[in-house]
Design a protein around this motif. Sequence first.
Motif, mmCIF file in Angstrom:
data_model
loop_
_atom_site.group_PDB
_atom_site.id
_atom_site.type_symbol
_atom_site.label_atom_id
_atom_site.label_comp_id
_atom_site.label_asym_id
_atom_site.label_seq_id
_atom_site.Cartn_x
_atom_site.Cartn_y
_atom_site.Cartn_z
ATOM 1 N N PRO A 262 0.800 -1.235 0.000
ATOM 2 C CA PRO A 262 0.000 0.000 0.000
ATOM 3 C C PRO A 262 0.832 1.285 0.000
ATOM 4 O O PRO A 262 0.310 2.363 -0.300
ATOM 5 C CB PRO A 262 -0.806 -0.119 1.303
ATOM 6 C CG PRO A 262 -0.722 -1.551 1.711
ATOM 7 C CD PRO A 262 0.595 -2.021 1.227
ATOM 8 N N TYR A 263 2.106 1.190 0.360
ATOM 9 C CA TYR A 263 2.910 2.398 0.556
ATOM 10 C C TYR A 263 3.926 2.642 -0.560
ATOM 11 O O TYR A 263 4.623 3.657 -0.531
ATOM 12 C CB TYR A 263 3.656 2.302 1.895
ATOM 13 C CG TYR A 263 2.732 2.048 3.060
ATOM 14 C CD1 TYR A 263 1.944 3.065 3.585
ATOM 15 C CD2 TYR A 263 2.639 0.769 3.623
ATOM 16 C CE1 TYR A 263 1.082 2.828 4.649
ATOM 17 C CE2 TYR A 263 1.774 0.531 4.690
ATOM 18 C CZ TYR A 263 1.007 1.556 5.186
ATOM 19 O OH TYR A 263 0.145 1.331 6.230
ATOM 20 N N LEU A 264 4.027 1.741 -1.518
ATOM 21 C CA LEU A 264 5.043 1.879 -2.555
ATOM 22 C C LEU A 264 4.442 2.436 -3.840
ATOM 23 O O LEU A 264 3.381 1.984 -4.280
ATOM 24 C CB LEU A 264 5.694 0.518 -2.839
ATOM 25 C CG LEU A 264 6.512 -0.085 -1.690
ATOM 26 C CD1 LEU A 264 7.009 -1.475 -2.078
ATOM 27 C CD2 LEU A 264 7.694 0.814 -1.326
ATOM 28 N N PRO A 265 5.113 3.403 -4.460
ATOM 29 C CA PRO A 265 4.652 3.900 -5.760
ATOM 30 C C PRO A 265 5.004 2.895 -6.853
ATOM 31 O O PRO A 265 5.810 1.987 -6.647
ATOM 32 C CB PRO A 265 5.464 5.191 -5.940
ATOM 33 C CG PRO A 265 6.741 4.918 -5.194
ATOM 34 C CD PRO A 265 6.350 4.066 -4.014
ATOM 35 N N VAL A 266 4.400 3.052 -8.005
ATOM 36 C CA VAL A 266 4.731 2.213 -9.157
ATOM 37 C C VAL A 266 5.641 3.035 -10.070
ATOM 38 O O VAL A 266 5.182 3.989 -10.706
ATOM 39 C CB VAL A 266 3.461 1.769 -9.908
ATOM 40 C CG1 VAL A 266 3.829 0.906 -11.106
ATOM 41 C CG2 VAL A 266 2.540 1.003 -8.971
ATOM 42 N N PRO A 267 6.930 2.721 -10.124
ATOM 43 C CA PRO A 267 7.875 3.573 -10.855
ATOM 44 C C PRO A 267 7.645 3.596 -12.363
ATOM 45 O O PRO A 267 7.968 4.586 -13.019
ATOM 46 C CB PRO A 267 9.246 2.955 -10.533
ATOM 47 C CG PRO A 267 9.021 2.056 -9.376
ATOM 48 C CD PRO A 267 7.597 1.604 -9.469
ATOM 49 N N THR A 268 7.113 2.526 -12.921
ATOM 50 C CA THR A 268 6.942 2.468 -14.368
ATOM 51 C C THR A 268 5.797 1.533 -14.735
ATOM 52 O O THR A 268 5.526 0.561 -14.025
ATOM 53 C CB THR A 268 8.228 1.986 -15.065
ATOM 54 O OG1 THR A 268 8.019 1.953 -16.481
ATOM 55 C CG2 THR A 268 8.618 0.588 -14.599
ATOM 56 N N HIS A 269 5.136 1.867 -15.840
ATOM 57 C CA HIS A 269 4.131 0.967 -16.399
ATOM 58 C C HIS A 269 4.608 0.407 -17.741
ATOM 59 O O HIS A 269 3.804 -0.183 -18.473
ATOM 60 C CB HIS A 269 2.795 1.696 -16.557
ATOM 61 C CG HIS A 269 2.116 1.968 -15.256
ATOM 62 N ND1 HIS A 269 1.507 0.981 -14.503
ATOM 63 C CD2 HIS A 269 1.966 3.108 -14.550
ATOM 64 C CE1 HIS A 269 1.005 1.506 -13.404
ATOM 65 N NE2 HIS A 269 1.265 2.804 -13.404
ATOM 66 N N ASP A 270 5.887 0.618 -18.030
ATOM 67 C CA ASP A 270 6.491 0.014 -19.217
ATOM 68 C C ASP A 270 6.803 -1.443 -18.882
ATOM 69 O O ASP A 270 7.634 -1.713 -18.000
ATOM 70 C CB ASP A 270 7.774 0.761 -19.588
ATOM 71 C CG ASP A 270 8.416 0.223 -20.866
ATOM 72 O OD1 ASP A 270 8.499 -1.012 -21.017
ATOM 73 O OD2 ASP A 270 8.834 1.034 -21.710
ATOM 74 N N PRO A 271 6.169 -2.402 -19.547
ATOM 75 C CA PRO A 271 6.356 -3.810 -19.161
ATOM 76 C C PRO A 271 7.793 -4.307 -19.337
ATOM 77 O O PRO A 271 8.228 -5.179 -18.593
ATOM 78 C CB PRO A 271 5.383 -4.565 -20.071
ATOM 79 C CG PRO A 271 5.071 -3.626 -21.185
ATOM 80 C CD PRO A 271 5.178 -2.255 -20.622
ATOM 81 N N LEU A 272 8.525 -3.761 -20.323
ATOM 82 C CA LEU A 272 9.908 -4.198 -20.505
ATOM 83 C C LEU A 272 10.765 -3.752 -19.329
ATOM 84 O O LEU A 272 11.529 -4.562 -18.763
ATOM 85 C CB LEU A 272 10.475 -3.644 -21.812
ATOM 86 C CG LEU A 272 11.940 -4.023 -22.110
ATOM 87 C CD1 LEU A 272 12.101 -5.535 -22.157
ATOM 88 C CD2 LEU A 272 12.415 -3.376 -23.406
ATOM 89 N N LEU A 273 10.656 -2.475 -18.949
ATOM 90 C CA LEU A 273 11.403 -1.990 -17.784
ATOM 91 C C LEU A 273 10.991 -2.740 -16.525
ATOM 92 O O LEU A 273 11.841 -3.110 -15.705
ATOM 93 C CB LEU A 273 11.174 -0.487 -17.600
ATOM 94 C CG LEU A 273 11.810 0.446 -18.624
ATOM 95 C CD1 LEU A 273 11.393 1.889 -18.357
ATOM 96 C CD2 LEU A 273 13.323 0.314 -18.602
ATOM 97 N N ALA A 274 9.698 -2.968 -16.365
ATOM 98 C CA ALA A 274 9.212 -3.669 -15.177
ATOM 99 C C ALA A 274 9.749 -5.097 -15.121
ATOM 100 O O ALA A 274 10.140 -5.575 -14.053
ATOM 101 C CB ALA A 274 7.687 -3.680 -15.167
#
Length: 280
Positions: free
Chosen positions: A93-105
């Motif tokens: 619940p406390y962590l942001p999502v740094p990227t929505h790029d699936p390759l980077l993820a």
Amino acid sequence: MAIFSEFLGVTLGVVLTALGLDLFLVPNKIAAGGVSGLATVFHYLTGAPVGMTMLALNVPLFAMGIYRLGLKFGFRSLYGTISLSLVVDALAPYLPVPTHDPLLASIFGGVLTGLGLGLVFRYRGTTGGTDLAAAVLRTYTGANVGQLLFLVDGIVVLIAGFTFNSWELAMYALITIFVTAWLIDLVQEGISYTKAFFIISQKKDEIAAAVLRELNRGATALKGRGMYTGMERDVLLVVVNRSEVTRLKDLIYKVDREAFVILADVHEVLGEGFKQWRES
């Protein structure tokens, strides 16, 4: 003190693994095999927390493991399994999502989970999951554990592909699996900083003496036999640092231009002249 350092290492590994799942893999629907991959699929189907789902899936695996393999998993394995499930849900619940790029993820998720699992394994723990499933399956099939791991993880990726109706996500999951496996090996074995020379020469004694004199390194004679000629001969084994590779090549061929040399990577060397073993 040794037990404390082991649990500290397992804990750090668990936190890194949880970060990889919460920051990169779960938010981007990358189910990279294993119990965490199945938990990711269930999360998007039912809304169930990933960590608690992982724990629920691991319970029958542990029961089957105890039934088939006996009480040999140890407290570290139980600790790693439970703590990973708890930390994943506590941090989510406390962590942001740094990227929505699936390759980077897929890449960065694989890096974090690989580093984390590598630390867990290095400090003699496990997080349950497909490692345990593969060990249990081996008692039924007799197949290689590595092959069974690949099979189980492949089935999870296929399930995710069908569930999310996206084979692109399945392919990204495969990238994560390969990155994770590479990092696990890197953490456990270390970066290759030494090289092993296997030297076949008619002038083995002169080469061994030169190695000792010029490099202050030892040489070990291994018994060998040429299968074509049937002749028995010694094969010299010499282990050196990367900075000494060129010097050793020059030394060998200065003594014998006809020497046959095999050069191999060595991930870790323990003993005199190299790293000393320290029990964790």
